[in-house]
Design an enzyme around this catalytic site. Structure first.
Site, PDB file in Angstrom:
ATOM      1  CG  ASP A   1      -3.825   0.719  -2.582  1.00 28.91           C
ATOM      2  OD1 ASP A   1      -3.019   0.166  -1.801  1.00 28.91           O
ATOM      3  OD2 ASP A   1      -3.735   1.912  -2.912  1.00 28.91           O
TER       4      ASP A   1
ATOM      5  CG  ASP B   1       2.093   3.585   1.385  1.00 28.90           C
ATOM      6  OD1 ASP B   1       2.291   2.415   1.022  1.00 28.90           O
ATOM      7  OD2 ASP B   1       1.192   4.301   0.903  1.00 28.90           O
TER       8      ASP B   1
ATOM      9  CG  ASN C   1       9.458  -6.306   0.401  1.00 32.89           C
ATOM     10  OD1 ASN C   1      10.409  -6.453  -0.350  1.00 32.89           O
ATOM     11  ND2 ASN C   1       8.618  -5.276   0.311  1.00 32.89           N
TER      12      ASN C   1
ATOM     13  CD  GLU D   1       5.565  -5.342   2.520  1.00 30.84           C
ATOM     14  OE1 GLU D   1       4.430  -5.822   2.790  1.00 30.84           O
ATOM     15  OE2 GLU D   1       6.364  -5.896   1.751  1.00 30.84           O
ATOM     16  CD1 TRP D   2       0.608  -1.553  -0.562  1.00 30.79           C
ATOM     17  CD2 TRP D   2       2.493  -1.462  -1.751  1.00 30.79           C
ATOM     18  NE1 TRP D   2       0.960  -0.227  -0.691  1.00 30.79           N
ATOM     19  CE2 TRP D   2       2.106  -0.146  -1.419  1.00 30.79           C
ATOM     20  CE3 TRP D   2       3.656  -1.658  -2.504  1.00 30.79           C
ATOM     21  CZ2 TRP D   2       2.855   0.984  -1.797  1.00 30.79           C
ATOM     22  CZ3 TRP D   2       4.392  -0.536  -2.883  1.00 30.79           C
ATOM     23  CH2 TRP D   2       3.989   0.757  -2.528  1.00 30.79           C
TER      24      TRP D   2
HETATM   25  C1  GLA Z   1      -0.791   3.408  -1.124  1.00 28.65           C
HETATM   26  C2  GLA Z   1      -1.482   2.683   0.026  1.00 28.65           C
HETATM   27  C3  GLA Z   1      -2.899   3.207   0.166  1.00 28.65           C
HETATM   28  C4  GLA Z   1      -2.870   4.706   0.417  1.00 28.65           C
HETATM   29  C5  GLA Z   1      -2.125   5.412  -0.701  1.00 28.65           C
HETATM   30  C6  GLA Z   1      -1.882   6.882  -0.401  1.00 28.65           C
HETATM   31  O1  GLA Z   1      -1.359   3.085  -2.353  1.00 28.65           O
HETATM   32  O2  GLA Z   1      -1.481   1.295  -0.189  1.00 28.65           O
HETATM   33  O3  GLA Z   1      -3.574   2.542   1.208  1.00 28.65           O
HETATM   34  O4  GLA Z   1      -2.262   4.951   1.652  1.00 28.65           O
HETATM   35  O5  GLA Z   1      -0.849   4.820  -0.931  1.00 28.65           O
HETATM   36  O6  GLA Z   1      -1.179   7.544  -1.396  1.00 28.65           O
END
Ligand code: GLA
Length: 407
Positions: free
Chosen positions: A206, A151, A188, A184-185
């Site tokens: 998320d 993460d 980047n 890393e969503w």
């Molecule tokens: C981030 C991730 C999630 C999960 C949480 C855990 O938000 O994107 O998928 O792993 O952290 O804290």
């Protein structure tokens, strides 16, 4: 030996250590399938839960359907490292330690995964890997970890690509093949560099169990199914997916509160987009309908199709989404999804349409060539493209078909 020679030997030795650092090959030739604890349990996880989930994989036919990894997300650790700086499993949640859990999962013919974070602390405030990457990688290898979700919380000014490369190299040096899941969503542009670094990379923030919502939490937001699908649609995500490296649309919310129709559409789209299929529901308490969706082998077959080219949006008329995915042997998968708040009657004249996909160089010309149609949720053949496709699609439901050219 003179000094120069010694220096040369030292240089060759150390460069030799790193020269082969890379990600492990052949770990995700098709999008990974499994289960992750976060969407339902957050940090409320424990040894019994993992054992029960592993048992359910076998009992419910999930393993047969292709699900393989059981991944513990955030919250598996104690709040502090030990005196040697090693991570420790939370002694209350996991009294027998992590190796015992990994052994149990392996004894069922399944694979075991853990979560950590590139920053000083994980997103839920547990010890992150920053400054401990090689040490943590060795520990994971000694426990028998097969999958690491990594993460991006508490990372300050760290460079994402470099941080993920460091962990990749640490895992490689530890020597046990680990599927590396970058999380890393999409902040980047991991689709630009992820292929050499990991086996899958999250492309958004998320997921949450709603059809098309966004829920703000101050500095970040969670996204419903359609927001996730659409958020990076304009980026170069489609081009970069392939065997060993996939866009990760996040752990699934199938069975977590949406309608059965919405769950079917969600599952169909994750398969169409070549996303990893990571279940996020409580496998011990799911409905027959949820299980039927998650184990639909024909839909999973589209996700695993050897051509490995993700779908693209082909049309949206009257709020009916039509997505197309080229398949091997000149076949196609097509999904029609009803985004309206009422049922619609479809009367689809195939011959009015044609498709040309530059990426796969595949064409679809039903006015020249007939295709046999198979409905992947009804599990039956439903005619051919010579005739209009007439059916009704319920609210937020999906019609998913494959089209196979007739010889
Ligand atoms: C981030 C991730 C999630 C999960 C949480 C855990 O938000 O994107 O998928 O792993 O952290 O804290």
């Amino acid at each position: 030996m003179n000094n120069k020679l010694i220096l040369a030997i030292v240089f060759i030795y150390f460069s030799g250590l790193n020269i082969h650092a890379q990600k492990f090959d052949n770990l995700a030739e098709t999008p990974p399938m499994g289960w992750n604890s976060w969407n339902t349990f957050e940090t409320n996880i424990n040894e019994q839960l993992v054992k029960d989930i592993a048992d359910k994989f076998l009992e419910l036919g999930l393993k047969d359907a292709g699900y393989e990894y059981i991944v513990l997300d955030d919250g598996w650790m104690a709040r502090e490292r030990d005196e040697e700086g090693n991570l420790v499993a939370d002694p209350e949640k996991f009294p027998n330690g992590m190796k015992a859990i990994a052994d149990y999962v392996h004894s069922k013919g399944l694979k075991f995964g853990l979560y950590n974070c590139a920053g000083g602390k994980t997103c839920a405030g547990y010890p992150g890997s920053r400054g401990h990457q090689y040490q943590d990688a060795k520990l994971y290898a000694s426990w028998g970890v097969d999958f690491l979700k990594y993460d991006w919380c508490d990372t300050g000014k760290l460079n994402a690509q470099e941080s993920y490369i460091t962990m990749r190299d640490a895992l490689y040096e530890a020597g046990r093949p680990v599927l590396f899941s970058i999380c890393e969503w999409g902040d980047n542009d991991p689709w630009e560099w992820g292929e050499d670094v990991g086996h899958m990379w999250r492309i958004t923030g998320d997921i949450i169990d709603c059809w098309d919502c966004a829920v703000g939490h101050g500095s970040w937001a969670s996204f419903g199914i359609w927001k996730i699908i659409e958020l990076r649609e304009k980026e170069k995500t489609r081009e970069v997916a392939g065997p060993g490296h996939w866009n990760d649309y996040d752990m699934m919310e199938v069975g977590n509160g949406m309608t059965d129709a919405e769950d079917r559409s969600h599952f169909a789209m994750w398969s169409m987009l070549n996303s990893p299929l990571i279940m996020g529901n409580d496998l011990r308490a799911m409905s027959k309908e949820t299980l039927k969706t998650l184990t639909n082998k024909e839909v999973i077959g589209v996700n695993k199709d050897p051509l490995a080219v993700p779908a693209f949006r082909f049309n949206n008329e009257d709020n009916i989404e039509i997505w197309a995915k080229p398949l091997e042997n000149d076949a196609w998968a097509i999904t029609f999804i009803n985004r309206n708040e009422e049922s619609v009657d479809l009367d689809f004249d195939w011959k009015k349409y044609q498709l040309a996909d530059d990426l796969s160089q595949q064409y679809f010309k039903p006015s020249f060539k007939e295709y046999a149609i198979r409905d992947l949720f009804q599990h039956k053949n439903i005619g051919n493209t010579g005739k209009n496709l007439k059916t009704s699609i319920g609210v937020h439901d999906v019609l998913m078909v494959t089209l196979t050219p007739k010889s």
